[in-house]
Scaffold this motif. Structure first.
Motif, short mmCIF file in Angstrom:
data_model
loop_
_atom_site.label_atom_id
_atom_site.label_comp_id
_atom_site.label_asym_id
_atom_site.label_seq_id
_atom_site.Cartn_x
_atom_site.Cartn_y
_atom_site.Cartn_z
N ALA A 226 0.83 -1.21 0.00
CA ALA A 226 0.00 0.00 0.00
C ALA A 226 0.86 1.25 0.00
CB ALA A 226 -0.91 -0.01 1.23
N GLU A 227 2.13 1.12 0.37
CA GLU A 227 3.05 2.26 0.37
C GLU A 227 3.54 2.51 -1.06
OE1 GLU A 227 4.06 4.36 2.63
OE2 GLU A 227 3.20 3.46 4.44
N PRO A 228 3.37 3.71 -1.57
CA PRO A 228 3.83 3.99 -2.94
C PRO A 228 5.35 4.01 -3.04
CG PRO A 228 3.08 6.01 -1.90
CD PRO A 228 2.74 4.90 -0.95
N LEU A 229 5.86 3.51 -4.16
CA LEU A 229 7.31 3.51 -4.38
C LEU A 229 7.82 4.92 -4.59
CD1 LEU A 229 7.99 4.15 -7.59
CD2 LEU A 229 7.17 1.83 -7.91
N ARG A 230 9.13 5.05 -4.45
CA ARG A 230 9.82 6.29 -4.78
C ARG A 230 11.12 5.95 -5.50
NH1 ARG A 230 5.57 8.04 -3.91
NH2 ARG A 230 4.92 9.72 -2.49
#
Length: 510
Positions: A226-230
């Motif tokens: 659920a955490e967006p990539l960077r």
């Protein structure tokens, strides 16, 4: 912590006003007539102190010495390695004394390596993590004076040591943050803050931008979270405008469950340290801000979580990387190489003179080298030699391992250009061979820091390695900027073999 370099001999050290005077005693010690020398000579004559590195003797309210506590520490031959051991041995005594001001008297013949060891060793030993504690106990030590025979001659070594200590602590603090704090988004924010404070160039891409670039392998690893990539791009421009940069690529898996190929639950909490490579790149940039060498450096950090939800990639999936090469996933716990391969391809657009990737990549490297040396793989002998020399100088050693083509045989598959894992044998080498496929266009090195980026057990925590090695390597490039290398014939052939749409996309963004 405030460090000061001061010209100081044993006689001068006797009158230093501090809480603890730490005197390093070598096996070539020669007594003078001052109180400190007399104390050391008496302890050696009585057999109460050995000059062997790590041996200690405490004294309290010694006659003629201003410091209430004196700590005598054996330092062997006085080399950086022995000084490091002496300072580490003294750390426990210093913590229990609650000292705020410390003076370290180095042996008269000490060189820059001893100065570095004293500064970095003291900073490392006194580090205390407090970020997520409700009642944090802060670090007591506030000021450290390093006494040497000639402060003027050691200014350069001292400045480099202080910068290394700052960068290492920056990396340790990021690595030690829990994974619900140190998310990919947080790493991007830290990069932006660092860039703003230091005048670096910075770009932080999210999922849409990464998809537009074409990093299909990286995107697939991030799908289950659920955490967006960077994807973080940092640029330090200390050299001339046309100088080819050194590119550092740091693996930024902020938590690694193993994905669908899930890990055992024991010690899984330590997988928050799987972004140790990313932390080391950010720590190195923090140190560059202090020293400002004449070299251009680019930092690339692909960052995401590896989680096992319904959208997660799975064994048997075929991924298309930025290079155009297709990858069969046989184990989702071999995710680091899948995010690094796209970053290594992305690095080509900077026309680098060399690329070094840093990753907590394989348990096999821990089996091979333990926690003493990082694993080093390199396609270029000169680059390997430079990195090994930098590691030795920084007391952050690595060891070169082979890259014979035969090690890549197990990566062959019927369904894609390459598989992401092979058998158990030589796992660290096979992982490096996988990465090498995507690093043909420039001199390349890979540092596997799975055994050195953190410690487990009672000493659990990030180490900040290999910031010291990377900083020493970059400082050695100061002012020396050859043109960007031409792609090898092998690389050119591989590029021609890539699908046309991928080649044109890469060319358009180069």
């Amino acid at each position: 912590m405030d460090f000061e370099l001061k010209t100081l001999d044993a006689a001068g050290a006797a009158s230093e006003k501090c809480d603890v005077l730490l005197v390093l005693v070598t096996d070539s010690f020669r007594a003078g007539k001052d109180p400190v020398s007399r104390l050391v000579a008496a302890a050696l004559d009585a057999g109460d102190l050995e000059p062997k590195a790590g041996k200690l003797l405490q004294a309290y309210r010694s006659e003629g010495i201003a410091a209430p506590r004196v700590l005598l520490a054996g330092a062997g031959d006085g080399s950086g390695r022995k000084v490091q051991q002496a300072v580490q041995a003294a750390a426990g005594v210093l913590r229990s004394s609650a000292a705020k001001k410390l003076t370290i008297l180095l042996p008269a013949a000490s060189g820059g390596d001893a100065v570095r060891a004293a500064v970095c060793g003291t900073a490392e030993s006194s580090y205390v993590y407090v970020a997520t504690k409700s009642k944090p106990e802060g670090r007591e030590l506030r000021k450290v004076t390093v006494g040497v025979a000639d402060a003027g001659a050691q200014r350069g070594a001292f400045a480099r040591a202080k910068a290394a200590a700052v960068g290492i602590e920056f990396a340790r603090e990021l690595a030690n943050l829990p994974p619900n704090y140190a998310t990919p988004t947080r790493l991007g924010e830290e990069a932006k803050k660092l860039a703003k404070a230091s005048g670096f160039g910075v770009e932080v891409m999210g999922p849409k931008e990464v998809a537009k670039v074409g990093m299909g392998s990286f995107l697939s690893v991030a799908k289950g979270s659920a955490e967006p990539l960077r994807f973080i791009v940092l640029r330090y421009e200390g050299g001339s405008r046309g100088d080819a940069p050194i590119v550092l690529v740091g693996k930024g898996i902020t938590f690694d469950t193993g994905g669908i190929s899930i890990k055992p639950s024991g010690e899984m909490d330590e997988m928050k340290f799987d972004m140790g490579g990313a932390a080391s790149v950010l720590g190195t940039f923090r140190a560059l801000a202090e020293l400002k060498p004449k070299v251009n450096v680019v930092g690339l950090i692909p960052s995401c979580e590896n989680m096992p939800d319904g959208a997660a990639y799975k064994p048997g999936d075929i991924l298309t990387s930025l290079s155009g090469q297709t990858i069969e996933v046989l184990n989702t716990d071999a995710e680091g190489r899948l995010i690094l391969c796209d970053a290594l391809t992305y690095a080509e657009r900077f026309k680098p003179r060399a690329v070094v990737d840093i990753a907590t990549l394989t348990g096999a490297c821990v089996v091979a080298l333990g926690g003493i040396r990082s694993g080093l793989f390199a396609s270029d002998d000169q680059l390997a030699t430079q990195l090994q020399a930098a590691g030795d100088a920084a007391l952050d050693p690595c060891w070169r391992l082979p890259l014979d083509d035969e090690y890549a045989e197990g990566l062959k598959t019927n369904f894609a250009d390459v598989a992401n894992v092979a058998g158990r044998a030589a796992g660290a080498v096979v992982a490096a061979k996988f990465l090498q496929r995507f690093a043909q266009a420039y001199p390349w090195a890979h540092l596997d820091v799975a055994g050195t980026a953190w410690k487990g057990g009672a000493a659990k925590g990030g180490t900040g390695r290999p910031v010291g090695l990377l900083l020493e390597f970059l400082m050695a490039q100061d002012g020396a900027a050859p043109a960007a290398p031409k792609a090898s014939a092998k690389a050119s052939k591989a590029a021609k073999a890539a699908p046309a749409n991928k080649r044109s996309k890469a060319a358009a963004r180069a």
